[in-house]
Scaffold this active site. Structure first.
Site, PDB file in Angstrom:
ATOM      1  CG  ASP A  60      -0.376  -0.240   2.517  1.00  0.00           C
ATOM      2  OD1 ASP A  60       0.748  -0.797   2.573  1.00  0.00           O
ATOM      3  OD2 ASP A  60      -0.983   0.132   3.538  1.00  0.00           O
ATOM      4  CG  HIS A 107       5.411  -0.942   9.910  1.00  0.00           C
ATOM      5  ND1 HIS A 107       4.268  -1.093  10.660  1.00  0.00           N
ATOM      6  CD2 HIS A 107       5.042  -1.216   8.619  1.00  0.00           C
ATOM      7  CE1 HIS A 107       3.272  -1.436   9.863  1.00  0.00           C
ATOM      8  NE2 HIS A 107       3.707  -1.525   8.634  1.00  0.00           N
TER       9      HIS A 107
END
Lengths: 301, 301
Positions: A64, A140
């Site tokens: 994304d 992340h």
């Protein structure tokens, strides 16, 4: 400084929302930040000139934020681009792009430069005479960087009345603009601040997506004018945010507060929510100056 | 048999047009053919159920037929798919997809099977009890296949009046449906055609994109019910078609005529043209039954 959000929703593109991509215009430079699927169409919709984009920054290699890059690179070629293009992103981005170019037997009509990132420390990755860009190491699920874009302070503004009053020759004007004091023929020293005004304040923008709540970024982004911080979830989904290494709106606001940011832009909303207003409401309980990022929105700072 | 055009324009996606992708529904199977950028959003717009797609066919590795594949594969995972997915395409497609999955550390939640194609001869690449799919080797700038989808002939229909008239036991019905003759107790042989009707004709669909005009494909697609043949250009740009190994509308119609196709669907239009009606007009000078493919259009055959 102007920020156009091309897409700011998490995970999959939908008919009404787009994955992450945005364009920062700073000192007349156009930087494309992240490149989810459909970015090139979003660029067209928002009437961003392809030819003005010379630098693309990719935060991490999740789809994304990435899957629109190969199409953008290819379209630039189909449009006959000849100007160099620089891509900054995690190690691997070069292989992903060049493999696809190779297998399609379609090399770019322009020079493509990859600047692959591997460091876990903030580093300068771009610098010219007006702008400097540094990485913001984020936490992340895979290697991820945010990016800090800083205008360099401009020249001081000449106080023309004062300069004429002291009868200073034009040959010294640049010295004054650079902040220098002036010594008159009689030996008197005139301090620069009597001869010039402060420059227009240098603006800065920090893009932080995707990341779990991480106070380690605060020293890097301290006093930033505009902080874009992901808020994939609301506090009601805090355990999920922690598990997936994302942040809540409240956490984004807490980082903005602790970093003394002037403004906070929210984004990277999970598509599970019906509307995004609750993100603003939640963040405002912590930090006053919250802007809701949304696809197709432009902020002038 | 039903064909939904998700995108049928050449080169780059734009705000109003999409690169190649289409969904063929045949005998209740849903086949996704090519997967340009934005395909997953086009699937949503056209309300195609992601979960019903188990087979994806990729003609070649140019971006306008491929760059939406990784996003589609990833979204299937994000939606928690567990059913196997089969991808048929040129050698290299596996590396492109798996490299990106590996670097995003996001493996699929389902089994992904790649069927890589290298042959320059037509070959059967899919077969079940109702449908068979063969490649159609095309001539383009890189290795390219079209695909021929054929329904298998169904059972013959029982002529229930005739069967009762001869007092044939139900145990023999399946034999009749399978085309067998029946021998009565007195030794008389009743020919099958007196006891049954022809089955519903088996339909076929040929997808041919991208390709230069190439009569070598005619024996493979002969008598096809529906031929989708690319027509990137009009005859006015014939030299460009030849140079880029694409076809004109007139050439597409000539192939349809020579292959004795029943219907021709045009597509893969260059975005240089303002409208697509001239493609139909040009093709109709050669072949009568021309349909204009367009994004979001569904044809029921």
């Amino acid at each position: 400084m102007k920020l156009t959000i091309l897409g700011c929703y998490a995970a999959t593109p939908r008919t009404i929302t787009n994955p992450t991509s945005q364009v920062l215009e700073i000192k007349n430079r156009l930087f494309l930040i992240d490149c989810g699927e459909g970015t090139q169409v979003q660029l067209r919709k928002n009437k961003i000139k392809f030819s003005k984009i010379n630098h693309i920054f990719i935060s991490h290699l999740h789809g994304d934020h990435l899957y629109g890059l190969i199409g953008t690179v290819s379209t630039f070629s189909l449009l006959g681009r000849t100007t160099d293009l620089h891509i900054y992103g995690p190690k691997g981005v070069k292989e992903i792009i060049t493999l696809q170019l190779k297998l399609s037997n379609s090399w770019t009509t322009y020079q493509l430069f990859f600047h692959e990132l591997e460091s876990n420390e903030s580093e300068v990755i771009f610098e010219d005479n007006k702008v400097i860009v540094k990485t913001i190491p984020l936490k992340h699920r895979i290697y991820t960087n945010g990016f800090l874009f800083q205008e360099k302070p401009g020249e001081r503004k000449l106080n023309i009345e004062a300069v004429q009053q002291y009868d200073i020759h034009t040959a010294y004007y640049q010295k004054i603009k650079n902040g220098g004091d002036i010594t008159l023929d009689d030996g008197t020293v005139i301090e620069n601040e009597k001869l010039s005004f402060d420059p227009i304040p240098a603006m800065s923008y920090a893009f932080c997506s995707d990341t779990v709540y991480n106070e380690a970024i605060i020293p890097i982004i301290e006093n930033v004018d505009v902080l874009y911080h992901e808020s994939t979830f609301l506090e009601s989904e805090a355990p999920l945010a922690e598990k997936t290494l994302h942040s809540t709106a409240k956490e984004a606001a807490t980082i903005a507060l602790k970093a003394n940011a002037k403004k906070l832009v929210l984004g990277h909303y999970s598509t599970r929510y019906e509307g995004i207003e609750p993100f603003k409401n939640e963040a405002e309980t912590i930090f006053p100056n919250v802007l809701l990022g949304n696809d197709g929105v432009t902020f002038d700072f």
